[in-house]
Design a protein around this motif. Structure first.
Motif, short mmCIF file in Angstrom:
data_model
loop_
_atom_site.label_atom_id
_atom_site.label_comp_id
_atom_site.label_asym_id
_atom_site.label_seq_id
_atom_site.Cartn_x
_atom_site.Cartn_y
_atom_site.Cartn_z
N GLN A 74 66.45 22.78 16.10
CA GLN A 74 65.03 23.04 15.48
C GLN A 74 64.86 24.60 15.88
N VAL A 75 64.33 25.28 14.63
CA VAL A 75 63.95 26.47 14.76
C VAL A 75 62.50 26.88 15.34
N TYR A 76 62.30 27.47 16.23
CA TYR A 76 60.96 27.86 16.88
C TYR A 76 60.62 29.51 16.96
N SER A 77 59.32 29.73 16.20
CA SER A 77 59.31 31.18 16.38
C SER A 77 58.35 31.65 17.49
N ALA A 78 58.46 32.65 18.04
CA ALA A 78 57.53 33.20 19.09
C ALA A 78 56.26 33.27 18.79
N PRO A 79 55.81 33.59 17.84
CA PRO A 79 54.23 33.54 17.37
C PRO A 79 53.77 32.12 17.63
N ALA A 80 54.41 31.38 16.79
CA ALA A 80 53.94 29.72 16.76
C ALA A 80 53.67 29.18 18.18
N LEU A 81 55.11 29.49 18.99
CA LEU A 81 55.06 29.09 20.34
C LEU A 81 53.95 29.48 21.13
N VAL A 92 56.54 35.08 25.11
CA VAL A 92 57.39 33.95 24.70
C VAL A 92 58.63 34.46 24.37
N ARG A 93 58.68 35.58 23.37
CA ARG A 93 59.83 36.13 22.93
C ARG A 93 60.62 36.67 24.16
N GLU A 94 60.23 37.24 25.23
CA GLU A 94 60.89 37.39 26.30
C GLU A 94 61.50 36.26 26.93
N ALA A 95 60.74 35.36 27.29
CA ALA A 95 61.30 34.09 27.72
C ALA A 95 62.58 33.52 26.79
N MET A 96 62.30 33.34 25.52
CA MET A 96 63.39 33.16 24.63
C MET A 96 64.61 33.96 24.91
N GLN A 97 64.37 35.07 25.05
CA GLN A 97 65.61 36.11 24.99
C GLN A 97 66.26 35.72 26.20
N ALA A 104 70.90 28.40 25.85
CA ALA A 104 70.09 27.24 25.67
C ALA A 104 69.41 27.41 24.11
N VAL A 105 69.29 28.70 23.63
CA VAL A 105 68.73 28.72 22.24
C VAL A 105 69.70 29.88 21.57
N GLU A 106 69.63 30.08 20.39
CA GLU A 106 70.39 30.99 19.61
C GLU A 106 69.16 31.72 18.74
N VAL A 107 69.46 33.06 18.67
CA VAL A 107 68.55 33.85 17.88
C VAL A 107 68.64 33.63 16.42
N VAL A 108 67.80 33.43 15.73
CA VAL A 108 67.83 33.41 14.06
C VAL A 108 67.05 34.42 13.59
N PRO A 109 67.73 35.60 13.08
CA PRO A 109 67.10 36.72 12.57
C PRO A 109 65.92 36.36 11.68
N ASN A 110 64.61 37.25 11.93
CA ASN A 110 63.59 36.96 11.14
C ASN A 110 63.06 35.60 11.06
N ARG A 114 66.71 29.04 17.75
CA ARG A 114 67.11 27.67 17.25
C ARG A 114 67.69 27.08 18.60
N VAL A 115 67.09 25.98 19.04
CA VAL A 115 67.52 25.23 20.11
C VAL A 115 69.15 24.66 19.96
#
Length: 253
Positions: A74-81, A92-97, A104-110, A114-115
């Protein structure tokens, strides 16, 4: 991070990630929740406080990974989280990075993050590497560490059992790593402890298309910690060797 008046809204289902599955010490503080309004400039915040919020979000996301609330694929956006946590997208974006660095996750541009979807082979490989590191160290410690030092670790083993008993997977994962780290720390090699903890954390993420660990398996794993500690206290080297090898063999299945 910007601060302002919190908007009144119904708590979404995902809010449980930061409350129900995360220890109280890791929840996002009330004073940092909310969104900035144009009528109120954000109050300046020390950098250390922002780092603290980012750390709390990181731990909450890790707990959500273990619990399966962040679904593989599943893809999750930083603003939504961020909206669900009640903070801005920045921490959130820093933690996801950081989670991306850990795999644990992969960056999906724009789009966001994605988990990662993992298979049984990756889990077996992690278990094999962990065994290569931890088993020899535990056997060496069994011969050199006095029983009193092992007795001091009893609360950690009991905490894992308590978490498993109520099916709290996030708290069990934390207790599990704490126990293993405390055991390995007795060897005095900080680099080894950090490497082993990273491998351990990766092994706790759920697989992509398989059901979560059964409650009975969680209880059995926790019981192995207690049995291992009993063998170490008794300096029963035969039992120690059998238990640690069985522990990692079971992790592969």
């Amino acid at each position: 991070m910007e601060q302002g008046r919190a908007r009144e809204q119904t708590r979404p289902p995902y809010a449980s990630v930061a409350s129900a599955t995360t220890p109280a010490s890791l929840r996002v503080p009330e004073q940092v929740r909310g969104e900035h309004t144009h009528s109120e400039p954000p109050a300046p915040r020390p950098a250390v406080q922002r780092h603290s919020v980012r750390g709390q979000i990181l731990e909450a996301l890790r707990a959500a990974l273990v619990d399966g609330q962040l679904v593989p694929g599943q893809v999750y956006s930083a603003p939504a989280l961020g909206a669900r946590f009640g903070v801005s997208a920045t921490p959130v974006r820093e933690a996801m990075q950081q989670l991306a660095v850990e795999g644990a996750v992969e960056v999906v541009p724009n789009r966001g993050f994605r988990v990662s979807q993992r298979g049984p082979r990756e889990l077996a490989e992690l278990a094999e590497v962990r065994a290569l590191i931890e088993v020899p160290v535990m056997l060496r410690l069994a011969r050199t560490v006095p029983p009193a030092r092992w007795c001091a670790l009893r609360p950690l083993a009991e905490a894992a059992v308590a978490a498993a008993a109520v099916g709290d997977r996030a708290r069990y994962a934390e207790s599990d790593r704490a126990f293993h780290s405390a055991v390995l720390a007795l060897c005095g090699n900080e680099q080894l402890v950090m490497v082993a903890d990273d491998l351990h954390r990766r092994s706790q993420w759920p697989l992509g298309k398989t059901p979560a660990t059964h409650h009975a398996d969680l209880l059995a794993d926790a019981a192995e910690h207690t049995a291992l500690l009993d063998a170490l206290i008794a300096q029963d080297l035969t039992a120690v060797q059998s238990l640690v090898r069985e522990h990692f063999t079971g992790a592969e299945s």
